[in-house]
Design an enzyme around this catalytic site. Sequence first.
Site, PDB file in Angstrom:
ATOM      1  CE  LYS A  67      28.080  30.156  29.304  1.00  0.00           C
ATOM      2  NZ  LYS A  67      29.535  30.204  30.044  1.00  0.00           N
TER       3      LYS A  67
ATOM      4  CG  ASP B  84      30.499  28.314  33.192  1.00  0.00           C
ATOM      5  OD1 ASP B  84      31.026  27.528  32.764  1.00  0.00           O
ATOM      6  OD2 ASP B  84      29.776  29.296  32.552  1.00  0.00           O
TER       7      ASP B  84
HETATM    8  P1  NAP Z   1      32.282  39.394  29.257  1.00  0.00           P
HETATM    9  O1  NAP Z   1      31.045  39.083  29.850  1.00  0.00           O
HETATM   10  O2  NAP Z   1      31.989  40.136  27.661  1.00  0.00           O
HETATM   11  O3  NAP Z   1      33.257  40.151  29.963  1.00  0.00           O
HETATM   12  C1  NAP Z   1      34.273  40.702  29.522  1.00  0.00           C
HETATM   13  C2  NAP Z   1      35.234  41.160  30.386  1.00  0.00           C
HETATM   14  O4  NAP Z   1      36.512  41.733  30.128  1.00  0.00           O
HETATM   15  C3  NAP Z   1      34.655  42.567  31.211  1.00  0.00           C
HETATM   16  O5  NAP Z   1      35.059  42.608  32.586  1.00  0.00           O
HETATM   17  C4  NAP Z   1      35.369  43.713  30.531  1.00  0.00           C
HETATM   18  O6  NAP Z   1      35.399  44.874  30.972  1.00  0.00           O
HETATM   19  C5  NAP Z   1      36.642  42.944  30.055  1.00  0.00           C
HETATM   20  N1  NAP Z   1      37.411  43.625  28.918  1.00  0.00           N
HETATM   21  C6  NAP Z   1      36.953  43.482  27.643  1.00  0.00           C
HETATM   22  N2  NAP Z   1      37.887  44.232  26.851  1.00  0.00           N
HETATM   23  C7  NAP Z   1      38.684  44.865  27.575  1.00  0.00           C
HETATM   24  C8  NAP Z   1      39.675  45.964  27.293  1.00  0.00           C
HETATM   25  N3  NAP Z   1      40.281  46.049  26.209  1.00  0.00           N
HETATM   26  N4  NAP Z   1      40.220  46.504  28.618  1.00  0.00           N
HETATM   27  C9  NAP Z   1      39.873  46.120  29.658  1.00  0.00           C
HETATM   28  N5  NAP Z   1      38.920  45.170  30.006  1.00  0.00           N
HETATM   29  C10 NAP Z   1      38.257  44.459  28.909  1.00  0.00           C
HETATM   30  O7  NAP Z   1      32.896  37.829  28.800  1.00  0.00           O
HETATM   31  P2  NAP Z   1      33.054  36.672  29.454  1.00  0.00           P
HETATM   32  O8  NAP Z   1      31.913  35.594  29.249  1.00  0.00           O
HETATM   33  O9  NAP Z   1      32.916  36.812  31.070  1.00  0.00           O
HETATM   34  O10 NAP Z   1      34.537  35.989  29.138  1.00  0.00           O
HETATM   35  C11 NAP Z   1      35.689  36.335  29.501  1.00  0.00           C
HETATM   36  C12 NAP Z   1      36.613  35.550  29.233  1.00  0.00           C
HETATM   37  O11 NAP Z   1      36.637  34.360  29.880  1.00  0.00           O
HETATM   38  C13 NAP Z   1      36.733  34.989  27.518  1.00  0.00           C
HETATM   39  O12 NAP Z   1      38.181  35.264  27.372  1.00  0.00           O
HETATM   40  C14 NAP Z   1      36.171  33.792  27.762  1.00  0.00           C
HETATM   41  O13 NAP Z   1      36.783  33.085  26.636  1.00  0.00           O
HETATM   42  C15 NAP Z   1      36.827  33.237  28.825  1.00  0.00           C
HETATM   43  N6  NAP Z   1      35.993  32.180  29.376  1.00  0.00           N
HETATM   44  C16 NAP Z   1      36.734  30.897  30.008  1.00  0.00           C
HETATM   45  C17 NAP Z   1      36.117  29.991  30.356  1.00  0.00           C
HETATM   46  C18 NAP Z   1      36.579  28.650  30.724  1.00  0.00           C
HETATM   47  O14 NAP Z   1      36.060  27.412  30.995  1.00  0.00           O
HETATM   48  N7  NAP Z   1      37.901  28.799  30.794  1.00  0.00           N
HETATM   49  C19 NAP Z   1      34.571  30.191  30.657  1.00  0.00           C
HETATM   50  C20 NAP Z   1      33.797  31.365  30.484  1.00  0.00           C
HETATM   51  C21 NAP Z   1      34.550  32.286  29.758  1.00  0.00           C
HETATM   52  P3  NAP Z   1      34.278  46.007  31.119  1.00  0.00           P
HETATM   53  O15 NAP Z   1      33.006  45.435  32.118  1.00  0.00           O
HETATM   54  O16 NAP Z   1      34.727  47.191  31.341  1.00  0.00           O
HETATM   55  O17 NAP Z   1      33.598  45.985  29.554  1.00  0.00           O
END
Ligand code: NAP
Length: 282
Positions: A66, A102
Amino acid sequence: MKKLFAVLGDPIAHSMSPAMHNDLFAHYRLEAEYLPFQVQKENLKDAVKGLKALGAAGFNVTVPHKSAILPFLDEIDELALSIGAVNTVVNRSGKLVGYNTDGLGFIKGLETFLPQLANKKALVIGAGGAARAIYFSLAQLDCLTIDLANRTVQKAEELIRDCPFTNASRAFSLDEAAAKLGDYDLLIQTTSIGMHPNSTEQPLRLDRLGNKAVVCDIIYNPLYTQFLQQAKQRGATVQNGLEMFVYQGALAFEKWTGIFPDIQRMKTNVLQQLRRTLNVNR
Ligand code: NAP
């Protein structure tokens, strides 16, 4: 000749976008086909060039491309540029124009059951890519207070600094946020915590949550995370990630075809796919 649409990602086999969009093309009798392409990072530039050369009418971009795609596009919409990520590309007379649907998709879904966002106090949990799109899109509305909580507080602080639309937000650790939950009307859970197969985990405890709060989790597998189930038990109104997924797709479809599609049809399609392929609950 059929118009070509696509999604580029790695991995991509799990994507529910092809079946969702192909169902819409058939429903609206459009001569078009949407195909998934698994593209590794080092091949992204060539893949984009290839789609342009083939005259693809538009495509989606998903994890991990992205942000990496930005230099390969001809134009980028202002919101997508500020977020630093594109999930939708439109071919306008040979020019590839990038958008981010998004965050706006999340807001459209939210507005279906919380039409008045003005003066609300919101807490976004997480500071990753999805949080960034949602936070920037909400901040652009300039009508509500938004704070951020993240495991790595520094990432939340950076996100707030990067956003051109607001500077009144505060950044908290997850524990600090848990102690303040009663201050918020709206909680938006954007971390990957609680996603299948780790569905017994949740980012913070909810004992301070007010019973009038609206609580969203953008995860859709499981459909109702432990976080959402607990919020519901505490009297909150809850929304899962299906709404955001469907609305981001609907906004992309509208950009490609001029038609704002049937949301209920899209939800039914995605739920059928989820039930067939993933381990979801209701
Ligand atoms: P990302 O950029 O990898 O961000 C992950 C986030 O989760 C960060 O804030 C990270 O914190 C936190 N995190 C991960 N593991 C953790 C843990 N064990 N303890 C505490 N915090 C933790 O991922 P993303 O692209 O934003 O996606 C996040 C979620 O949204 C995923 O589940 C994805 O499937 C979902 N999503 C859904 C849609 C939809 O259309 N519904 C669209 C996009 C994404 P740190 O910064 O501290 O690492």
